[in-house]
Design an enzyme around this catalytic site. Structure first.
Site, PDB file in Angstrom:
ATOM      1  N   CYS A 290      -7.238  -4.876  -1.940  1.00 26.33           N
ATOM      2  CA  CYS A 290      -6.359  -6.512  -1.353  1.00 26.33           C
ATOM      3  C   CYS A 290      -5.820  -5.722   0.178  1.00 26.33           C
ATOM      4  O   CYS A 290      -5.619  -6.633   1.033  1.00 26.33           O
ATOM      5  CB  CYS A 290      -5.381  -7.124  -2.347  1.00 26.33           C
ATOM      6  SG  CYS A 290      -4.349  -5.940  -2.934  1.00 26.33           S
TER       7      CYS A 290
ATOM      8  N   GLU B 268       5.890  -6.551  -6.147  1.00 25.61           N
ATOM      9  CA  GLU B 268       5.994  -5.713  -6.753  1.00 25.61           C
ATOM     10  C   GLU B 268       6.509  -4.396  -6.737  1.00 25.61           C
ATOM     11  O   GLU B 268       6.230  -4.138  -5.706  1.00 25.61           O
ATOM     12  CB  GLU B 268       4.419  -5.679  -7.390  1.00 25.61           C
ATOM     13  CG  GLU B 268       3.934  -7.050  -8.511  1.00 25.61           C
ATOM     14  CD  GLU B 268       2.490  -6.937  -9.062  1.00 25.61           C
ATOM     15  OE1 GLU B 268       1.929  -6.801  -8.191  1.00 25.61           O
ATOM     16  OE2 GLU B 268       2.660  -5.982  -9.709  1.00 25.61           O
TER      17      GLU B 268
ATOM     18  N   GLU C  17      -0.531 -11.798  -5.802  1.00 24.24           N
ATOM     19  CA  GLU C  17      -0.990 -10.961  -5.141  1.00 24.24           C
ATOM     20  C   GLU C  17      -1.493 -10.973  -4.477  1.00 24.24           C
ATOM     21  O   GLU C  17      -3.105 -10.798  -5.634  1.00 24.24           O
ATOM     22  CB  GLU C  17      -0.767  -9.157  -5.939  1.00 24.24           C
ATOM     23  CG  GLU C  17      -0.344  -8.151  -4.900  1.00 24.24           C
ATOM     24  CD  GLU C  17      -1.579  -7.700  -4.033  1.00 24.24           C
ATOM     25  OE1 GLU C  17      -2.008  -7.929  -2.802  1.00 24.24           O
ATOM     26  OE2 GLU C  17      -2.120  -6.322  -4.953  1.00 24.24           O
TER      27      GLU C  17
END
Ligand code: ADP
Ligand code: MG
Length: 499
Positions: free
Chosen positions: A301, A478, A267
């Site tokens: 992010c 996830e 990620e």
């Protein structure tokens, strides 16, 4: 604010410290020092000063943690009924809730984030354990029709010992979203939190022990990426790696994992657009953009760091947005300001450099654009919430992740142009869409190259929704039930049963 929270906050603000923090790695069910004895300091970004010290781990500590994990895999953990695993995770969720005040204060002080955001993160961590607790006894396989003479089935077994490399922007959230599904699947884990924010993962490991997790199932080694992270991801005793962090480090982790053919979830970064059409509910879009880029001082992010706005609404929207941005108060995270500090001096310097360079290339500032200073901010690491309109969409300020409170502005005249701008970077993590036109929202949702799309509410959804990126934003998902699949592998068993 509850009395206990109030006391904790006052004490932390008055002394700059929190009493009774864990000092060692958490390995095989207890805290222990680094084998070398080395220690490091963690900083309070709101003051720019060290407030706690922790063990600086290295390869020998990683070896001990991985060995503890491997031993745990074959013991009581393997023999435990899945429903009992679920009860332990459920108790962990409850314990996170009972300790929420202390966890939130520690998280806020260690990362710099606003206390209210840290409280949200802690609630989210409890929710992740609650969600995956319910998955433990539902990880069932299939049976395959092979005809009367054969029988075929699949079972979902734990992958083994999993490594979790955790970033500094969402320490407890990222730890929980990796650890909870890994434990639900029956894995043992070794987590390496970021050196800027090592504390909440240690507290979490101790709560898991209190919840009844057998020794060695959850291990946490603190230290730097180079000294502790690198030997973990290169370890032959690790079966799977979940990495959250920068693109450059993620590429290095892939390379380190390759010799052992270790599977990965990555990620990485993002440069996510928030696309605002003139037909949207403007107040909701303003709320959404503010949260998308100024929550956690933009260090997310999945931050919505590019405003992509329809030309006819641009002037009106930017005027209101700038007014809100200029009204954001800055302050120490524990005082719950409009926006807190950024996480480190290095991050502050990076943001400052990127914005200054864009300015030199002709970008126009609508708000902010400099380091924030003032007596009340002391030596803390603050950057002004910023809106910047680049000279071109190819400019680095539009193409590269800043990881700070910096929103770029791009405008469009048609849906096609909006789509092209949305897809016009190397990242593919998130896109937000604000419009009243249902068909248009779903055409864009279909055509945007991103792991998740938020329609009319940025950051909509919760642990139920799978999360991850495309292209340079990484791969794998996830959260959600897809998140458990990272930690199980399918075994096919086929048998001849005819006489
Ligand atoms: P940043 O540069 O913003 O600190 P990183 O991606 O480097 O972001 O850090 C994310 C996490 O990765 C942290 O826990 C860090 O310690 C860890 N890390 C850094 N370098 C390595 C590495 N070579 N191997 C494994 N983990 C690493
Ligand atoms: Mg810190």
């Amino acid at each position: 604010m509850s009395a206990s929270l109030d006391t904790l906050v006052k004490e932390a603000l008055a002394t700059g410290r929190i009493a009774g923090l864990p000092e060692g790695h958490f390995i095989d069910g207890r805290f222990r020092p680094s084998q070398s004895g080395a220690r490091m300091e963690s900083f309070d970004p709101g003051r720019g000063t060290a407030f706690a010290s922790f063990a600086a781990g290295a390869a020998a500590d990683i070896d001990a943690a991985v060995e503890a994990g491997r031993r745990a895999l074959t013991g009581r953990w393997r023999d435990m009924k899945p429903a009992e695993r679920g009860r332990i995770l459920q108790r962990a969720a409850a314990l996170i809730g009972e300790n929420a005040d202390r966890l939130a204060v520690v998280e806020s002080l260690d990362s710099g984030k606003k206390l209210a955001e840290a409280q949200g993160d802690v609630r989210g961590a409890a929710r992740a354990f609650e969600y995956y607790a319910g998955a433990c006894d539902k990880l069932q396989g299939d049976s395959m029709p092979l005809g009367r003479d054969h029988f075929g089935m699949t079972v979902h077994e734990p992958v083994g010992v999993t490594a979790h490399i955790i970033p500094w922007n969402y320490p407890i959230s990222t730890a929980a979203r990796g650890l909870a599904p890994a434990l639900a699947a029956g894995c043992a884990v070794v987590a390496k939190p970021a050196e800027q924010t090592p504390l909440s993962a240690l507290l979490l490991a101790d709560l898991l022990r209190e919840a009844g997790l057998p020794d060695g199932v959850c291990n946490v080694v603190t230290g730097t990426g180079r000294e502790a992270g690198a030997p973990l991801v290169a370890h032959a005793g690790i079966d799977q790696i979940t990495f959250t962090g920068s693109v450059a480090t993620g590429i290095g982790v892939m390379q380190a994992a390759a010799p052992n053919v270790t599977q990965l979830v990555l990620e990485l970064g993002g440069k996510s657009p928030v696309i605002v059409f003139a037909d949207c509910q403007v107040e909701a879009a303003l709320d959404g953009v503010m949260e998308a880029i100024y929550e956690n001082a933009g260090q997310i992010c999945s931050a919505g760091s590019r405003l992509v706005i329809e030309e006819s609404l641009k002037e009106h929207f930017l005027a209101h947005l700038a007014e809100r941005v200029n009204g954001l108060s800055l302050g120490h995270g524990l005082t719950n300001p409009g926006m807190g500090p950024v996480n480190s001096a290095a991050q502050l310097a990076k943001i400052e450099g990127m914005v200054a360079a864009a300015g030199a290339r002709g970008a126009r500032l609508h708000a902010g654009g400099a380091r924030a200073e003032g007596a009340e901010l002391g030596q803390g690491w603050f950057y002004q919430p910023t809106i910047i309109e680049p000279s071109a969409s190819s400019d680095a300020i539009v193409q590269e992740e800043v990881f700070g409170p910096v929103l770029t502005v791009q405008s469009f005249a048609s849906e096609e142009e909006a789509l092209a701008l949305a897809n016009g970077t190397s990242y593919g993590l998130v896109a937000g869409i604000y419009t009243a036109d249902f068909g248009r929202a779903h055409r864009l949702a279909r055509d945007i190259d991103a792991g998740q799309i938020y329609i009319n509410e940025y950051f909509a959804g919760g642990v139920e929704m799978p999360f991850g990126g495309n292209r340079l934003s990484g791969y794998g998902r996830e959260k959600g039930l897809d998140g458990v699949k990272n930690y199980t592998r399918v075994k096919s068993i086929a048998a001849r049963i005819s006489r």
